[in-house]
Enzyme design. Sequence first.
Site, PDB file in Angstrom:
ATOM      1  N   TRP A  74     -19.198 -23.593  -0.628  1.00 54.21           N
ATOM      2  CA  TRP A  74     -19.165 -23.960   0.977  1.00 54.21           C
ATOM      3  C   TRP A  74     -20.181 -22.384   0.984  1.00 54.21           C
ATOM      4  O   TRP A  74     -21.160 -22.002   0.430  1.00 54.21           O
ATOM      5  CB  TRP A  74     -17.965 -21.890   1.092  1.00 54.21           C
ATOM      6  CG  TRP A  74     -17.152 -22.118   1.328  1.00 54.21           C
ATOM      7  CD1 TRP A  74     -15.687 -22.006   0.063  1.00 54.21           C
ATOM      8  CD2 TRP A  74     -15.774 -22.660   1.853  1.00 54.21           C
ATOM      9  NE1 TRP A  74     -14.103 -22.643   0.901  1.00 54.21           N
ATOM     10  CE2 TRP A  74     -14.532 -22.906   1.725  1.00 54.21           C
ATOM     11  CE3 TRP A  74     -16.180 -23.228   3.537  1.00 54.21           C
ATOM     12  CZ2 TRP A  74     -13.709 -23.438   3.522  1.00 54.21           C
ATOM     13  CZ3 TRP A  74     -15.162 -23.546   4.768  1.00 54.21           C
ATOM     14  CH2 TRP A  74     -13.726 -23.477   4.247  1.00 54.21           C
ATOM     15  N   ASN A  98     -20.567 -20.965  -9.614  1.00 57.00           N
ATOM     16  CA  ASN A  98     -20.082 -20.174  -8.445  1.00 57.00           C
ATOM     17  C   ASN A  98     -19.829 -18.649  -8.593  1.00 57.00           C
ATOM     18  O   ASN A  98     -20.284 -18.654 -10.276  1.00 57.00           O
ATOM     19  CB  ASN A  98     -18.358 -20.814  -9.471  1.00 57.00           C
ATOM     20  CG  ASN A  98     -18.075 -22.604  -8.831  1.00 57.00           C
ATOM     21  OD1 ASN A  98     -18.505 -22.709  -8.111  1.00 57.00           O
ATOM     22  ND2 ASN A  98     -16.831 -22.799  -9.113  1.00 57.00           N
ATOM     23  N   GLU A 479       0.606  -0.903  -0.571  1.00 55.95           N
ATOM     24  CA  GLU A 479       0.030  -2.403  -1.762  1.00 55.95           C
ATOM     25  C   GLU A 479       1.079  -2.031  -3.024  1.00 55.95           C
ATOM     26  O   GLU A 479       1.812  -3.184  -2.914  1.00 55.95           O
ATOM     27  CB  GLU A 479      -1.285  -2.521  -1.045  1.00 55.95           C
ATOM     28  CG  GLU A 479      -0.816  -4.186  -2.306  1.00 55.95           C
ATOM     29  CD  GLU A 479      -0.517  -5.094  -1.512  1.00 55.95           C
ATOM     30  OE1 GLU A 479      -0.030  -6.369  -1.875  1.00 55.95           O
ATOM     31  OE2 GLU A 479      -0.024  -4.926  -0.735  1.00 55.95           O
ATOM     32  N   LYS A 483       4.089  -4.333  -4.077  1.00 52.54           N
ATOM     33  CA  LYS A 483       4.282  -4.698  -5.571  1.00 52.54           C
ATOM     34  C   LYS A 483       5.370  -5.212  -6.181  1.00 52.54           C
ATOM     35  O   LYS A 483       5.843  -5.837  -6.573  1.00 52.54           O
ATOM     36  CB  LYS A 483       2.797  -5.229  -5.553  1.00 52.54           C
ATOM     37  CG  LYS A 483       1.654  -5.782  -5.114  1.00 52.54           C
ATOM     38  CD  LYS A 483       1.695  -7.570  -4.845  1.00 52.54           C
ATOM     39  CE  LYS A 483       1.164  -8.147  -3.798  1.00 52.54           C
ATOM     40  NZ  LYS A 483       1.846  -8.211  -2.808  1.00 52.54           N
ATOM     41  N   GLU A 486       8.942  -5.618  -3.996  1.00 50.15           N
ATOM     42  CA  GLU A 486       8.657  -6.801  -4.055  1.00 50.15           C
ATOM     43  C   GLU A 486       9.253  -8.385  -5.761  1.00 50.15           C
ATOM     44  O   GLU A 486       9.694  -9.356  -5.574  1.00 50.15           O
ATOM     45  CB  GLU A 486       6.894  -8.023  -4.240  1.00 50.15           C
ATOM     46  CG  GLU A 486       7.304  -7.816  -2.587  1.00 50.15           C
ATOM     47  CD  GLU A 486       6.046  -8.196  -1.585  1.00 50.15           C
ATOM     48  OE1 GLU A 486       5.676  -8.959  -0.843  1.00 50.15           O
ATOM     49  OE2 GLU A 486       4.743  -8.485  -2.682  1.00 50.15           O
ATOM     50  N   HIS A 502       5.554  17.011   1.961  1.00 49.11           N
ATOM     51  CA  HIS A 502       6.244  17.046   3.281  1.00 49.11           C
ATOM     52  C   HIS A 502       7.172  16.559   2.589  1.00 49.11           C
ATOM     53  O   HIS A 502       7.661  16.241   4.003  1.00 49.11           O
ATOM     54  CB  HIS A 502       5.617  16.636   4.464  1.00 49.11           C
ATOM     55  CG  HIS A 502       4.914  17.087   4.589  1.00 49.11           C
ATOM     56  ND1 HIS A 502       4.236  18.764   5.503  1.00 49.11           N
ATOM     57  CD2 HIS A 502       2.775  17.845   3.980  1.00 49.11           C
ATOM     58  CE1 HIS A 502       3.485  19.563   5.826  1.00 49.11           C
ATOM     59  NE2 HIS A 502       2.512  18.457   5.036  1.00 49.11           N
ATOM     60  N   LYS A 602       6.991 -17.572   1.161  1.00 49.96           N
ATOM     61  CA  LYS A 602       4.942 -17.412   1.268  1.00 49.96           C
ATOM     62  C   LYS A 602       4.665 -16.938   2.169  1.00 49.96           C
ATOM     63  O   LYS A 602       4.307 -16.383   3.041  1.00 49.96           O
ATOM     64  CB  LYS A 602       4.486 -18.423   0.227  1.00 49.96           C
ATOM     65  CG  LYS A 602       3.171 -18.239   0.002  1.00 49.96           C
ATOM     66  CD  LYS A 602       3.371 -16.904  -0.247  1.00 49.96           C
ATOM     67  CE  LYS A 602       1.489 -17.406  -0.649  1.00 49.96           C
ATOM     68  NZ  LYS A 602       1.016 -15.816  -1.463  1.00 49.96           N
TER      69      LYS A 602
END
Length: 607
Positions: A74, A98, A479, A483, A486, A502, A602
């Site tokens: 890229w 890379n 998140e 995870k 899931e 709270h 997915k």
Amino acid sequence: MCGIVGVIGRNNAADCLLDGLRRLEYRGYDSAGIATLVGHAIHRRRASGKISQLAKRLHAEPLEGTIGIGHTRWATHGVPNESNAHPHANEKVAVVHNGIIENFQELRAELEGKGHTFASDTDTEVVVHLIAQYLNEGLEPEKSVQRAIGRLDGAFALAILIADQPDVLYGARKGSPLAVGYGSGEMYLGSDAMALAPMTNQITYLEDGDWAAITKDKVVIHARDGHVVERAIKQTAVSGAMIGKGEYRHFMLKEIYEQPQVLGDTLRTLFNPVERSLTLPDMPFDLAKINRVTIVGCGTAYLAGLVGKYWIERLARVEVDADVGSEYRYREPPLTKGGLGIFISQSGETADTLAPLKYCKSQGQHIISVVNVPESAIARESDAVLPTHAGPEIGVASTKAFTTQLMVLASFAIVMARARGAIDAKAEARLSTALTEVPSRCAEVLAADAHIAKIAEEIAQARDVLYLGRGSSFPLALEGALKLKEISYIHAEGYAAGEMKHGPIALIDEHVPVVVIAPTDSLFDKSLSNIEQVVARGGRVILISDEEGCRRAGKNAAHTICIPKVDPFVAPILSAIPIQLLAYHTAVLKGTDVDQPRNLAKSVTVE
């Protein structure tokens, strides 16, 4: 994802390299190239665009030689061109790469002072001239390679040819993956098993810090300290239709470990290493005139957007709404014409994100999409596309797609802030430099995998888990909980740490682990206070912080996961990796289907 392939043996190298590059097309790229050695001379063919363009070039100008390296890439920034395509080379050395060389500027200035002339504006070219410099000083090729690699900061995978050593191919890795393949009278080097199939199914995966000297009959692998080591040879089976898991037990783990490379790949499309600045693709509107931003996504993509909200508001000083796609589409909020909508989706086909996009377009909003599939429906509906170069993500639970989304959003926040005059060039350079450090720091986080796996043994016994964070760490708490739910099916909730009193504090006892994400930023003292409140009620804290934060928490934390100290701006990207590994190892211990958890898909393409 940039791709590497190398070969040394008996047959025409160019044919083998071109086949390997074609097998890497799934990663996405916009230029490609090959270099071979003929006698003691380096010969190159490079082309922008698809590999078919390189194939046409090779048909018109064939390459001889039985040793060579190839690359799909890229572009670093702007329009891809041949001068920036790999391999980079001079008369002594050719390199494909890379990743990101963090100390590129310092090395380039040093080498230019010694008379070296650079032909590109990439960070990769410094590797060519650094090895050449050591050769000029009289070092043997192997020592030149070893010394040069030792001076490189960052995350990288390298394949190297030296003109005066036509019977050796060198490879090295730090953070980014690299594999050695074994043939009959021929040896190979590749980014992964896909690059090397069907040439061989006998693979050795180099470990972090390894470098290798490869001849047509054997490989000698050196560890980071220079000592020769043995690495296991594994048999792999991959097909052209599916990416192999390689050495990993699950796709999810493989994709977690790919993050140093894909984060570097994503940043390289936006970052100009010479000017230390970020450049976005051309947009048919002026970011400086945007006075309101709406960010929409679903699931993990929404949480990436929530981090983006913190970044954009703080840096660019513009109001941002972040919303869940499935709710936004039915609220039909009033929008002022000329605002900006940012829509985030791994697949680019998410129905609950596409519908709000169309609504925003109907209300006169400019549209940017952050997607992993540039040809997707969401991308096609957008005014501008910011691709995440994560490569295919097979595991249902998003990992590398999430962190590359964060990389794109962080870059966008910096560019927008600069366009609006909210930060100056000095601040832009500081924040951009912080981003360049992320791939190698992520590789350091991955080194704690075994430690995190031990902590997961405690999580696996829990019925409920709380995740807490403040500021831009709050979305990471959400998140982390997502995870764990899931893939392990353990009930977990993420909260803003200030909200603990709270309501959630009522749940805390010795049976509820509390994961606190708290880098030592301006909010750390408040997070430390929350930790003390958890401990006072018998809770067991698992703290994710840098070394200073872990030290200051002391015995209040039952377990600590230390991430490298970085600019607080980029800490959320690093914090993502421990929460992914914690969920992964917990799921493995629970015996769930990690890659395809029950009831999940997915890509959600219907409501």
